[in-house]
Design an enzyme around this catalytic site. Structure first.
Site, PDB file in Angstrom:
ATOM      1  N   GLU A   1      61.377  19.460  77.605  1.00 23.97           N
ATOM      2  CA  GLU A   1      60.358  20.500  77.373  1.00 23.97           C
ATOM      3  C   GLU A   1      59.496  20.181  76.160  1.00 23.97           C
ATOM      4  O   GLU A   1      59.364  20.985  75.231  1.00 23.97           O
ATOM      5  CB  GLU A   1      61.030  21.863  77.220  1.00 23.97           C
TER       6      GLU A   1
ATOM      7  N   GLU B   1      65.516  22.331  85.799  1.00 27.11           N
ATOM      8  CA  GLU B   1      66.083  23.601  85.334  1.00 27.11           C
ATOM      9  C   GLU B   1      65.418  24.744  86.073  1.00 27.11           C
ATOM     10  O   GLU B   1      64.192  24.781  86.206  1.00 27.11           O
ATOM     11  CB  GLU B   1      65.829  23.847  83.834  1.00 27.11           C
TER      12      GLU B   1
END
Ligand code: BG6
Length: 476
Positions: A173, A373
């Protein structure tokens, strides 16, 4: 669904392993973060301070329980497990030349255990856990020297596990650090605490530039070590919807999307867009970018895009819009979306946003996408050994449905899907245990009390059946 589709789960070393100071491990940036909650920010302390509670120190003790846990992942039929390598187990300070053999051995054993059940390891090289020493001594990713340290670490582990791991992810991320108003993001992505006289955005661009170069060098090294390696980036994918058809809202949403896609643009295309160069020039930024860096970016583009998906955002310039002012989600342009529900933690529940974003990425980049995710943080109720997590099954069902539509109707090339926190981890943003994600419940509370015993939730059996069917059986 393709028969090789990678169904599985995802965790990160610092959120599950514990054993923060065992067998030569050094202190990581996650080890100096205290526990918080939705309304109380986690603190970043100056070193490990006696008397403070640091939930990541013990995690859920996956370090000692991994065999038992992996056995249950195998029972669910996992085809893959995404986890990360804690940099500080391998290089405790980050700037050593020789690795810590005990740390390397731990991951040998972990990967062997996965392979024993034909579970493919999907490995993140940097998931919010760089060595604390690199922050104190070098200023984290403000410093160009970090490129060498990270590439050395990555090359060391890629060489060591070249016959055990095929799928690698560089920075988890990486775009979180674009949220400038909450210190947790610059800290966990880059080991940076902003100073009063910092131009935050300029510092952020500099740190990410070094990460882009490091990531590109890692891709190049990966191909030398094993040409079959597949290396991806990771984007926290959050659609930005305009609240209204007011063109100002449309432009704002586009701007917010561009700010986010800047990260994948560079890692996928291998260069900065004209818009980025222009904005640096207009803002008077002086970012340290060399000709050699630019060459390197173009030579080390990723093989696939890893994306995480939890929620969508809505933005508006309109005075009547209800501002969220949420420190964790960031940005003052965020407003309430009247069309969507939220979780207890204020995260919008928006399954169709996943299909929307898969289309956006697939059309923009034409690369395979790995959903690394997706998950539902919820305060599960433990009732005499049972956990009836209906809400989680509903959330996941709706998201998987949208993913399948994106694949089957829209032609998106999706390689796999891993449910975040397949065994309850420590929450990253809040440090809580109460915000649970797993198919497996772990007996531990927000204050670190509990037996650590694992229990199967109802969703365990649901996911087992889903994998056995290679996806949802879609009804008309
Ligand atoms: C992602 C991270 O941001 O979201 C994970 O990659 C994190 O590390 C997950 O745990 C969920 O966030 P949280 O704060 O609910 O744990």
């Amino acid at each position: 669904m393709n028969k090789d589709f990678l169904w599985g789960g995802a965790v990160a070393a610092h959120q599950v392993e514990g054993a923060w100071d065992l067998e030569g491990k050094g202190i990581s940036i996650a080890d100096v973060m205290t526990a918080g909650s939705k309304d109380k920010a986690r603190e970043i302390t100056d070193g490990v301070i006696d008397g403070e509670y640091y939930p990541n120190h013990e995690g859920i003790d996956f370090y000692h329980y991994y065999k038992e846990d992996i056995k249950m992942f195998a029972e669910m039929g996992f085809k893959c497990l995404r986890t990360s390598i804690a940099w500080t187990r391998i290089f405790p300070n980050g700037d050593e030349s020789e690795p810590n053999e005990a740390g390397l051995k731990f991951y040998d054993n972990l990967f062997d255990e996965l392979l024993k059940y034909d579970i493919e390891p999907v490995i993140t090289l940097s998931h919010f856990e760089m060595p604390y020493h690199l922050v104190k001594e070098y200023g984290g990713w403000r410093n160009r020297k970090l490129i060498d340290f990270f590439v050395h670490f990555s090359a060391t582990v890629m060489r060591r596990y070249k016959d055990k791991v095929k799928y690698w992810l560089t920075f988890n991320e990486i775009n979180n650090q674009r949220i400038l108003d909450n210190p947790i993001y610059a800290w966990t992505n880059s080991g940076i605490l902003y100073k009063d006289d910092d131009n935050k955005l300029e510092v952020m661009y500099q740190a990410t530039h070094y990460q882009f170069v490091a990531g590109a060098l890692v891709v190049k090294k990966a191909k030398e070590i094993n040409p079959a390696f597949q290396v991806g980036c990771v984007l926290a994918a959050t659609p930005n919807y305009p609240l209204t058809s007011d063109p100002n809202d449309i432009l704002l949403a586009q701007q917010e999307d561009d700010n986010q896609l800047f990260f994948t643009d560079v890692q996928v295309r291998g260069h900065y867009s004209k818009k980025v160069w222009k904005s640096w020039e207009n803002s008077g930024y002086s970012i340290d970018v060399t000709e050699e860096d630019l060459m390197c970016l173009s030579e080390g583009t990723v093989d696939f895009i890893g994306m995480t998906y939890y929620l969508s955002n809505t933005v508006s310039t309109r005075p009547e819009a209800k501002r969220l002012n949420d420190k964790l989600l960031g940005s003052e342009v965020l407003v309430e979306n009247p069309m969507a529900e939220t979780t207890e933690w204020g995260w919008t529940i928006d399954p169709k946003g996943l299909r929307y974003y898969l289309n956006l990425l697939a059309n923009r980049y034409e690369l395979p996408i790995f959903i690394v995710e997706n998950g539902f943080g919820y305060a599960d109720q433990f009732e005499d050994g049972s956990i009836h997590d209906k809400e989680r099954m509903e959330y996941l069902t709706e998201h998987i449905k949208q993913m399948q539509l994106a694949i089957e109707e829209d032609g998106a090339d999706v390689m796999g899907y891993t449910v975040w926190g397949c065994i309850d981890p420590i929450s990253f943003t809040t440090g809580e245990m109460r915000k649970r994600y797993g198919f497996l419940y772990v007996d531990r509370d927000n204050n670190g009390n509990g037996s650590l015993k694992r229990y199967k939730k109802d969703s365990f059996y649901w996911y087992q059946e889903l994998i056995a069917n290679n996806g949802l059986v879609m009804k008309d």
